[in-house]
Scaffold this active site. Sequence first.
Site, short mmCIF file in Angstrom:
data_model
loop_
_atom_site.label_atom_id
_atom_site.label_comp_id
_atom_site.label_asym_id
_atom_site.label_seq_id
_atom_site.Cartn_x
_atom_site.Cartn_y
_atom_site.Cartn_z
NE ARG A 192 29.58 -6.95 8.93
CZ ARG A 192 29.54 -7.13 10.25
NH1 ARG A 192 30.68 -7.24 10.93
NH2 ARG A 192 28.40 -7.23 10.89
CG HIS A 249 33.23 -12.08 11.51
ND1 HIS A 249 32.62 -11.57 10.40
CD2 HIS A 249 32.79 -11.30 12.54
CE1 HIS A 249 31.85 -10.55 10.72
NE2 HIS A 249 31.94 -10.36 12.03
P1 NDP Z 1 28.16 2.60 15.58
O1 NDP Z 1 27.06 2.87 14.64
O2 NDP Z 1 27.93 2.75 17.03
O3 NDP Z 1 29.42 3.52 15.20
C1 NDP Z 1 29.78 3.74 13.88
C2 NDP Z 1 30.85 4.80 13.80
O4 NDP Z 1 31.25 4.94 12.42
C3 NDP Z 1 30.34 6.18 14.23
O5 NDP Z 1 31.36 6.86 14.91
C4 NDP Z 1 30.03 6.87 12.91
O6 NDP Z 1 30.16 8.26 12.93
C5 NDP Z 1 31.13 6.29 12.03
N1 NDP Z 1 30.76 6.39 10.62
C6 NDP Z 1 29.74 5.75 9.98
N2 NDP Z 1 29.70 6.11 8.68
C7 NDP Z 1 30.71 7.01 8.51
C8 NDP Z 1 31.16 7.74 7.40
N3 NDP Z 1 30.59 7.66 6.19
N4 NDP Z 1 32.20 8.57 7.58
C9 NDP Z 1 32.78 8.69 8.80
N5 NDP Z 1 32.39 8.01 9.90
C10 NDP Z 1 31.37 7.18 9.75
O7 NDP Z 1 28.67 1.12 15.23
P2 NDP Z 1 29.38 0.07 16.23
O8 NDP Z 1 30.53 0.76 16.85
O9 NDP Z 1 28.37 -0.60 17.08
O10 NDP Z 1 29.87 -1.05 15.19
C11 NDP Z 1 30.71 -0.72 14.09
C12 NDP Z 1 30.86 -1.94 13.20
O11 NDP Z 1 31.69 -2.91 13.83
C13 NDP Z 1 29.56 -2.72 12.94
O12 NDP Z 1 28.80 -2.09 11.92
C14 NDP Z 1 30.08 -4.06 12.53
O13 NDP Z 1 30.27 -4.09 11.12
C15 NDP Z 1 31.45 -4.16 13.21
N6 NDP Z 1 31.45 -5.20 14.24
C16 NDP Z 1 32.32 -6.26 14.07
C17 NDP Z 1 32.37 -7.26 15.00
C18 NDP Z 1 33.36 -8.38 14.87
O14 NDP Z 1 33.31 -9.34 15.64
N7 NDP Z 1 34.30 -8.32 13.94
C19 NDP Z 1 31.47 -7.27 16.17
C20 NDP Z 1 30.65 -6.08 16.29
C21 NDP Z 1 30.64 -5.10 15.33
P3 NDP Z 1 29.11 9.20 13.73
O15 NDP Z 1 29.26 8.80 15.19
O16 NDP Z 1 29.57 10.57 13.48
O17 NDP Z 1 27.75 8.86 13.20
#
Ligand code: NDP
Length: 311
Positions: free
Chosen positions: A227, A275
């Site tokens: 994002r 995007h």
């Molecule tokens: P997930 O929820 O599966 O994974 C999120 C990851 O981020 C996890 O490893 C999590 O850690 C980590 N994380 C979250 N908060 C923190 C923090 N405060 N500190 C450290 N690590 C953190 O999400 P997805 O992989 O499905 O998607 C990620 C993002 O990708 C989406 O939210 C979206 O914004 C973006 N996206 C963009 C797209 C595009 O076309 N540009 C398409 C699809 C998604 P932990 O595993 O330890 O909880």
Amino acid sequence: MSILFFSNDSSAGQVLSGLRSALPEIPIINFAGSSQEDRTAARYAVVWNPPDNFFDHTTGLKTIFSLAAGVDHLLNHPSLPRDIPLARLENAGMSDKMAEYVLYGVLHYQRAMNHYRQAQQNGHWDKTPRDRHAGDVHVGLLGIGAMGSVVAGRLLQNGYRVSGWSRRDKHIANVESFSGNDTLDIFIEQVDVLVCLLPLTKETTGIIDARRLQKLGTEGYLINAARGRHVDTAALVDALQQGVIQGALLDVTEPEPLPADHPLWSLSNVLITPHVAAPTQTQASIEQIAANIRRAENGEALTGKVTDAGY
Ligand code: NDP
């Protein structure tokens, strides 16, 4: 009992008719043209970017389904009912698209494609060696969840060194795991390419700021496919203009769409895509949401349920 649907994406019509085919027994009401009674009768909502009045009169809602992996569009909604379970898409065919996108960005960096693009614009045949071996390129993934773990696998297949940063420690073969805020600066200092795949939450907003761009360094490259608000845009423009980092591939920006006169457009060391890194895959999303609605109907646990952490 019914489902209230809203999406302003170009795939909205296809998703709506796909959901109707997948769940023939449940009426699915398009929010546009719905009556107050329709909204009150809805048990489920399936949404992408709902308008501010979407949740007015939706007193019968039991679960909200996001038509996206990210739920920031819902958590920032002014009248989201906070006490109702919210489920997001998990992978649903998007992770492979994301892996292609990130691999493209890493190859662009490794094979010095930005340099050749500029040489071409100047009609300059420059054979100075600039290539690096894949194994010498260290890619750091901020976020190693549904997207990040598949991206990691694709990068490893292509010979890159991969590390991941997340909240909790991860055990993925050949991926060095960093976790927690205390390790973030060290993590960024070590990597050549920093890839943001985090959800947008209070904790992650603005996480890539001027200081961290300094840590990425003059040979460093940023890929943001999560994002726009993960990055301090003014600091990024400055870092790209001053050579604080080498370049960036941005799929997401703040604001979005990026206005025509925004300074990011004209920087020679930036690639911008609108995007499109991992668009919602219509059929896989329909199947995942329909299966989740059936789980809800049967009183079973939802998949992709968003926790208090905001993802
Ligand atoms: P997930 O929820 O599966 O994974 C999120 C990851 O981020 C996890 O490893 C999590 O850690 C980590 N994380 C979250 N908060 C923190 C923090 N405060 N500190 C450290 N690590 C953190 O999400 P997805 O992989 O499905 O998607 C990620 C993002 O990708 C989406 O939210 C979206 O914004 C973006 N996206 C963009 C797209 C595009 O076309 N540009 C398409 C699809 C998604 P932990 O595993 O330890 O909880």
